[in-house]
Design a protein around this motif. Structure first.
Motif, PDB file in Angstrom:
ATOM      1  N   LYS A  67       0.865  -1.153   0.033  1.00 62.14           N
ATOM      2  CA  LYS A  67      -0.120   0.018   0.118  1.00 62.14           C
ATOM      3  C   LYS A  67       0.750   1.284  -0.091  1.00 62.14           C
ATOM      4  O   LYS A  67       1.904   1.440   0.631  1.00 62.14           O
ATOM      5  CB  LYS A  67      -1.052   0.093   1.065  1.00 62.14           C
ATOM      6  N   LYS A  99     -11.780  10.127  -1.701  1.00 63.69           N
ATOM      7  CA  LYS A  99     -11.161   8.904  -2.811  1.00 63.69           C
ATOM      8  C   LYS A  99     -11.745   7.614  -2.302  1.00 63.69           C
ATOM      9  O   LYS A  99     -11.709   7.124  -1.221  1.00 63.69           O
ATOM     10  CB  LYS A  99      -9.704   8.902  -2.870  1.00 63.69           C
ATOM     11  N   ASN A 107      -9.408   4.021  -5.947  1.00 65.27           N
ATOM     12  CA  ASN A 107      -8.621   4.973  -6.376  1.00 65.27           C
ATOM     13  C   ASN A 107      -9.017   6.312  -7.280  1.00 65.27           C
ATOM     14  O   ASN A 107      -8.440   7.176  -7.571  1.00 65.27           O
ATOM     15  CB  ASN A 107      -7.080   4.465  -6.881  1.00 65.27           C
ATOM     16  N   GLU A 124      -8.749   9.592 -11.333  1.00 62.78           N
ATOM     17  CA  GLU A 124      -8.343   8.538 -10.636  1.00 62.78           C
ATOM     18  C   GLU A 124      -6.849   8.872 -10.328  1.00 62.78           C
ATOM     19  O   GLU A 124      -5.922   9.303 -11.355  1.00 62.78           O
ATOM     20  CB  GLU A 124      -8.292   7.300 -11.637  1.00 62.78           C
ATOM     21  N   THR A 125      -6.482   8.286  -9.162  1.00 63.58           N
ATOM     22  CA  THR A 125      -4.818   8.563  -8.891  1.00 63.58           C
ATOM     23  C   THR A 125      -4.585   7.911  -7.570  1.00 63.58           C
ATOM     24  O   THR A 125      -5.531   7.427  -6.944  1.00 63.58           O
ATOM     25  CB  THR A 125      -4.638  10.017  -8.563  1.00 63.58           C
ATOM     26  N   ILE A 126      -3.322   7.609  -7.246  1.00 62.99           N
ATOM     27  CA  ILE A 126      -2.984   6.896  -6.164  1.00 62.99           C
ATOM     28  C   ILE A 126      -2.087   7.823  -5.129  1.00 62.99           C
ATOM     29  O   ILE A 126      -1.773   8.922  -5.770  1.00 62.99           O
ATOM     30  CB  ILE A 126      -2.115   5.729  -6.383  1.00 62.99           C
TER      31      ILE A 126
END
Length: 386
Positions: A69, A293, A297, A354-356
């Protein structure tokens, strides 16, 4: 014109030479080593194995994963040590103490912002166990923890109040830091640690900043505190806090407590509403109520219509999105499948981006005021998503 075999061979050699030359001048970012120092902090060596340097002010990201993670993300233009971006450069970066045991993976250029000769060597993963409780080691319980703990308005004079400090058990020794305060997504005030009372750097201590008055309705305020160097602390996730505040009529509030040691007075709202003069009627009021979020993601925004129905499909607004202060391509709201928010009292949850990793984002609906609303000052919301 007849092309001979010799001419074909010469041409092929030129093409090969040209492609080889291009490959040689591209950078090659890599992670050379990942380890743990004598204070149980993750350290990693980044390098550029190329003669082509990278602009240290460009956007690029380093991601650190713990147990699969994302634990921390770094934009390298904010790192103090950027020697790894130089031609044949190298840097050792010290991160934080990982939570839990398991694999630690470090990836450089995690979002593929840079074209490289080798894209397959950007990550390195190692098995790493955190040492807790052993004599001579530092555990998370002994670390500092910089945080913004509260944001509010004094309703009697409109002064913005930001409370910040060190809520951890270890002292912050690095005075090279800032408290940045953003209003509606724009940086408004910056306070350097060196010019402040450094008492807030002590374990369990907090301090307040009262920068100025905020007027003209509702505002989204984000305050962030951090050192410029990467230091080990309990959590980076509470370095920023976002609150929506608004200037109000003092008669709507009553004092509920004594003046505190820091001069701050606590208030509660009266159970009454002041009449609004000349408020536009029969108009919608689109509000971004929540930004978060999901497990997929994807950043979502919950949009609510607190006004009347909106039926003029010939005039459509746009959803605009900012990631770390940079605007992404806007989307017309007609592109979304759920338009429940166009009805009075309706709401929709819209997928935005969308992103992390953790990011400061801002989502706005009809930011250009193409659609006439009852209130044009509540169309945006800034939030820290993770």
């Amino acid at each position: 014109m007849k092309i001979t075999k010799k001419a074909v061979a010469v041409l092929a050699g030129i093409i090969v030479l040209a492609s080889t030359t291009v490959a040689q001048i591209l950078p090659d970012l890599t992670v050379k080593n990942v380890s743990m120092d004598d204070q149980s902090r993750v350290t990693f060596q980044l390098a550029n194995e190329s003669s082509d340097a990278i602009d240290a002010n460009s956007d690029g990201f380093v991601y650190v994963y713990v147990d699969g993670k994302v634990a921390w993300t770094y934009n390298w233009k904010y790192l103090k040590e950027t020697g790894f971006l130089n031609a044949d450069g190298s840097s050792i970066i010290t991160s934080q103490i990982p939570k839990g045991n398991g694999n630690v993976k470090v990836c450089i250029d995690a979002r593929d912002n840079v074209s490289e000769t080798d894209e397959a060597n950007n990550c390195l993963e190692v098995q790493m166990n955190m040492v807790e409780g052993n004599e001579g080691s530092i555990t998370t319980g002994e670390l500092p923890d910089l945080a913004v703990t509260n944001i509010e308005l004094n309703p009697f004079n409109g002064n913005l109040i930001v409370e910040h400090g060190n809520i951890g058990k270890g002292r912050v020794s690095d005075f090279n830091g800032n408290v940045n305060i953003y209003v509606d997504g724009n940086l408004r005030w910056t306070y350097n640690y060196s010019s402040m009372n450094k008492q807030f750097l002590n374990p369990g201590a907090t301090d307040t900043i009262i920068p100025n008055k905020l007027r003209n309705g509702e505002h989204t305020v984000t305050a962030c505190t951090s050192t410029r160097d990467v230091i080990a602390e309990v959590s980076k996730e509470n370095n920023c806090l976002t609150r929506t505040v608004s200037d109000v009529n003092p008669s709507r509030y009553v004092r509920t407590g004594k003046v505190q040691n820091d001069g701050v007075v606590k208030y509660r709202r009266r159970n009454m509403e002041m009449p609004t003069m000349n408020q536009p009627q029969n108009k919608p009021d689109f509000v971004i109520e929540e930004v978060y979020k999901g497990d997929d993601n994807v950043i979502y925004a919950r949009v609510v219509n607190k006004g009347s129905d909106y039926n003029n499909q010939s005039t459509a607004g746009a959803i605009t999105f900012y990631l770390e202060g940079k605007a992404k391509k806007p989307s017309m709201w007609t592109n979304f499948s759920d338009l429940s928010f166009l009805s009075k009292g309706g709401e929709s949850v819209l997928p935005i981006y969308e992103t992390i990793g953790a990011h400061q984002v801002k989502v706005c609906i009809d930011e250009s005021n193409k659609v006439q609303e009852k209130n044009e000052n509540n169309n945006c919301l800034t939030a820290l998503v993770k």
